[in-house]
Each structure stands twice: as C-alpha cells, then as structure tokens.
Design a protein around this motif. Structure first.
Motif, PDB file in Angstrom:
ATOM      1  N   ILE A 126     -21.427   0.073 -51.115  1.00 34.14           N
ATOM      2  CA  ILE A 126     -21.139   1.428 -51.603  1.00 34.14           C
ATOM      3  C   ILE A 126     -22.206   2.397 -51.111  1.00 34.14           C
ATOM      4  N   GLY A 127     -23.457   1.938 -51.013  1.00 34.02           N
ATOM      5  CA  GLY A 127     -24.518   2.785 -50.473  1.00 34.02           C
ATOM      6  C   GLY A 127     -24.272   3.162 -49.021  1.00 34.02           C
ATOM      7  N   VAL A 128     -23.732   2.221 -48.232  1.00 34.89           N
ATOM      8  CA  VAL A 128     -23.364   2.531 -46.842  1.00 34.89           C
ATOM      9  C   VAL A 128     -22.253   3.575 -46.829  1.00 34.89           C
ATOM     10  N   PHE A 129     -21.243   3.381 -47.664  1.00 41.01           N
ATOM     11  CA  PHE A 129     -20.182   4.382 -47.776  1.00 41.01           C
ATOM     12  C   PHE A 129     -20.774   5.761 -48.071  1.00 41.01           C
ATOM     13  N   GLU A 184     -30.789   3.557 -52.061  1.00 40.58           N
ATOM     14  CA  GLU A 184     -31.626   2.978 -51.009  1.00 40.58           C
ATOM     15  C   GLU A 184     -30.839   2.792 -49.707  1.00 40.58           C
ATOM     16  N   ARG A 185     -29.623   2.246 -49.810  1.00 42.46           N
ATOM     17  CA  ARG A 185     -28.841   1.998 -48.607  1.00 42.46           C
ATOM     18  C   ARG A 185     -28.306   3.306 -48.014  1.00 42.46           C
ATOM     19  N   ALA A 186     -27.989   4.280 -48.851  1.00 42.71           N
ATOM     20  CA  ALA A 186     -27.547   5.579 -48.342  1.00 42.71           C
ATOM     21  C   ALA A 186     -28.647   6.228 -47.512  1.00 42.71           C
ATOM     22  N   ASN A 187     -29.879   6.171 -47.995  1.00 43.35           N
ATOM     23  CA  ASN A 187     -31.005   6.730 -47.237  1.00 43.35           C
ATOM     24  C   ASN A 187     -31.212   5.991 -45.916  1.00 43.35           C
TER      25      ASN A 187
END
Length: 466
Positions: free
Chosen positions: A387-390, A424-427
């Motif tokens: 979901i963070g990648v999305f 974290e993954r979105a960043n």
C-alpha cells in the motif's frame, strides 16, 4: 478497459501486486514522447455548479504522427481523473477532432464512461452530460472561486464524522475536545432512511450530554454535498431513489431542526481531512487523504481556501494495468478505492498468506490484519508495504493535478504499525522516482487519536455561530 499506453515498470515494486502500472509513470512517458515529437495542444474545460469552470492544458501527438492512436487512451484516463477531481456536467474539448469524437462517444449512454455521465447529471441536476468541440482560442475562460470554511473554534460545538464502518462524534468547547466516541454501524446496507437518521441522532445525543448547550453542528460525511444537501453518497446506496429524494437529501438539515435548529455545516469528509491538516500544521496547501472504508480526499489550496472541487479520488484512476482491480460501483478498473482503503488490505491479505474469516465485516477483517501485525505476526508487513508503494506512485500522479506541499494521512488503514510502514515505503518511492517532489513534499501521519477521530474534531469547526 483501455489498452496499456507505454507499459512503464516501477523502480520500486509493489510486492503483492506485480502487475501494478502506475498512472504517474505512464503519463510521464507519454508526455515525454509527445514533447520529443513536437505535439499539438489539447485543452479541456470542465463546467460544474454555479458556472464554475476549470481548465486543463496538455499536449498530444499530432494527427500525422504514427503514434496518435495513443492519444485516445491517454485523454480518456486524463479526463476521467479530472472529472472526479474537479467535477463537471459539461466538457469542452479544444484539440484534434478524433479525440473529441472519442470523448463524446465515451460519455454517451452505453459508452465506456456512461456511469460518470449519469452520475454527474445527478450531482448537478442536469438532464444530460454535454461534450462540445471548440476551436483553439475559443475555450471558455477559467472561473474558479475558492471559499473559506472551518477554523471556527468558539462556543460549544459538535463534530460528526459519518464513515462507512463506524460513526464518530466529538464534543468541543472553545476548540478543546471534551468528549469523543466511535460507534460501529453499517450504513451502506441500510435501505431505511430512519436507520441513518437514528444513528446520526444517537451520536449527536451522546456528544450533547457533555456540553452545556449546542451552538453548532459540523458534519464530515462521505459523498457530495451542495448547500448542506446530499446529492450523491455511497453511504446511502441501499436507499431507494424515491426515499433518497424524500428523506436523505435533507437528512442533515432535518437533524439540525430536531436539535433546536442550530447552525449546521456539512462538508465532504475529504475536505474535512484537509482542513484538519491545515488547522494542525497552520500551513497550506494541504491534500488530505483518509484511508478508511473508502478513500476520501480533500484539498486546501495555497490561499487556505477550499476549491469547490469534488476531490472524489476513490474513482480517479492511478493504475493503468488491464488487470487492475475492478470497482463494482463504477464498473471501471484502477481507481483509488482499490489501493487506499480497507478494501486494499482485504484484497491483498490472501496474497500475504493471511486468511480472513468468512462472514466478518470489512472493518472486522481490517482489524484482524492489524491485530496480527501488532502482535508480532510478520505476514501483514507486505500488505502495508505494498500500500505504501501504491501511495508513493499515487502522490506522484496527484502532483500533476494539485500543488502539493503537505499531505495528511488519516483513516483506519493508517492505524497501528501499518501506518508507519505505508509512510516509509511511500517516501522510498518518491525518492527513487521523483526526487525533487520528495524534497518539497511533507507527509504527515498524526498521532493515533487524531487519525481515528481527527475528522470529527475538525468538523466541529465548520459552522459559524453568532
């Protein structure tokens, strides 16, 4: 579903969704190819309520370019995003006639975007969705009127937040919360308007017991509201049309009448999310994204104003894969609701090896995944990382349509350890794919209490009193 455009593979993989094709990368590649070819201008003007007009300008391949067929897929996805972001019942197209004919066909009855055409006719109470072709230089002028709402902290106020799985309420005195609570309910399956009235009334009653009086009621609710009246809202999908018109359109006004006709202000829950961010940060612009039963979004611009846009990003496409998840309501694929809501958690859980109980409500399934993770089970980690990648790629896409400085994340999906992983993954995605945006953009994950009832507290500030 439209064909793929240029099949751009993300640098940061969505582990549980290997077919994910971010709209941000597809559009970036398309624009780059058009720029190298020279291209021709394309302008779109969208008219919504009160003759407000929004204009978007881009470029496409010229008619004599062998790649001009790619224009159709690009513009179809682009316009769908704009319509759900800004709202429209009329669209003017200034550009190649082939594009105009494609768009007009899509928004006719039986066309690929017939759902949108019917939906927005209902929103703006128009008999037909109109698509017109105009020559360069004759596009209607932009007419945007922002307005200032919220931020009112005086007096004894109640803020109510109507979610799809629970209803939240807060009692506030001079800007300080003195009471808040959440109650589980199931509005999407309730066909009787009285169920909705009684649930809202119960929440107001609970808050009123902690106030010496009620000076105003602010409401944050999923859906589209104009002049405090319900135009369209997924919360009331089960209510028959005749009962919707008779009871639901004026539902919140009727609630206010019961409580001594106090001032009431109703706003889309996404706008209230953005307002909560602007109040907390004392800065703007702010894009608020609430990941709950659905995806809600709202925007406070650089002047601290709400734009009047719909910001219904749950239906705005962010994935161009032909295998993207299907939204059962609109019948289209790749919309934000499948990536930024509890629906995403539930959809990804089996791929992470997490079995969910049959018969449980969506909210109960989300709670189980979060409880497993908080208890040390590592299987849900991949769900929240995906979901963070999305989110990272979604924000790059949103930056093409919004001036972004702050993004505030709220909603049940961001609760617990999962919220930190999403951030974290979105960043990580932003750093890899859009380093300049990464430097300029600030992502905010409020504390747990604010994530859960922050919208109700911000909603309390909506009405002006006195």
């Amino acid at each position: 579903m439209k064909p793929m455009i240029l099949d751009q593979r993300p640098r940061v993989a969505a582990d549980l969704e290997p077919g994910f094709r971010p709209a941000a990368l597809e559009n970036r590649a398309f624009r780059g190819a058009v720029s190298q070819s020279g291209g021709v201008p394309l302008e779109l003007a969208l008219e919504r309520d009160q003759e407000q007009i929004s204009v978007y300008r881009t470029s496409v391949f010229a008619e004599n370019d062998a790649r001009n067929s790619l224009n159709l897929a690009y513009v179809e996805r682009l316009l769908k995003f704009l319509i759900w972001q800004r709202g429209a019942w009329r669209v003017w197209v200034s550009g190649p006639e082939r594009i105009f004919e494609h768009v007009r066909g899509a928004y006719r009855p039986g066309g690929a975007r017939a759902f949108e055409a019917a939906f927005f006719c209902k929103v703006y109470e128009k008999p037909a969705f109109v698509v017109e072709h105009v020559q360069p230089g004759t596009l209607p002028a932009e007419n945007e009127r922002g307005h200032r709402v919220g931020g009112n902290l005086d007096g004894c106020r109640i803020g109510f937040d109507a979610g799809g799985s629970d209803r939240k309420v807060a009692a506030v005195i001079d800007g300080k919360e003195v009471f808040s609570c959440e109650v589980v309910w199931n509005p999407k399956t309730a066909s009787d308007p009285q169920y909705h009235f009684d649930g809202i009334d119960d929440s107001i009653r609970r808050a009123s017991e902690h106030l010496p009086r009620i000076d105003g009621i602010g409401v944050s609710s999923a859906g589209i509201y104009i002049d405090n009246r319900t135009r369209v809202a997924s919360l009331f999908r089960a209510v028959p049309a005749e009962l919707f018109d008779a009871k639901i359109k004026t539902l919140y006004l009727d609630i206010a009448k019961k409580w001594a006709a106090v001032p009431i202000q109703v706003a889309n829950d996404g706008d209230v999310t953005a307002l909560a961010g602007a109040l907390e940060l004392n800065d703007q612009p702010v894009l608020g994204i609430a990941m709950g039963t659905s995806q809600a979004a709202g925007y406070v611009n650089a002047e601290g104003l709400l734009t009047g846009w719909l910001n219904e990003l749950a239906f705005a496409p962010i994935d161009y894969s032909e295998q993207a998840p299907l939204d059962e309501w609109s019948g289209d694929r790749g919309g934000g609701v499948s990536y930024f809501s509890q629906e995403a958690v539930i959809r990804l859980a089996p791929r992470a090896g997490v079995e969910l109980p049959e018969g449980a409500t969506p909210a109960e399934k989300l709670a189980q995944v979060q409880a497993l993770f908080d208890a040390g089970d590592e299987r849900p980690r991949a769900i929240f990382q995906t979901i963070g990648v999305f989110l990272g790629y979604g924000l790059i896409h949103y930056a093409d349509f919004y001036h972004l400085k702050h993004v505030l994340l709220l909603g049940r999906v961001t609760s617990g350890q999962g919220g930190s992983l999403i951030l974290e993954r979105a960043n990580q995605v932003l750093s890899a794919e859009a380093p300049q945006l990464c430097e300029e953009l600030h992502l905010h994950l409020p504390n747990e209490a604010t994530r859960r009832v922050g919208q109700a507290i911000a909603a309390a500030s909506l009405p002006r009193i006195g």
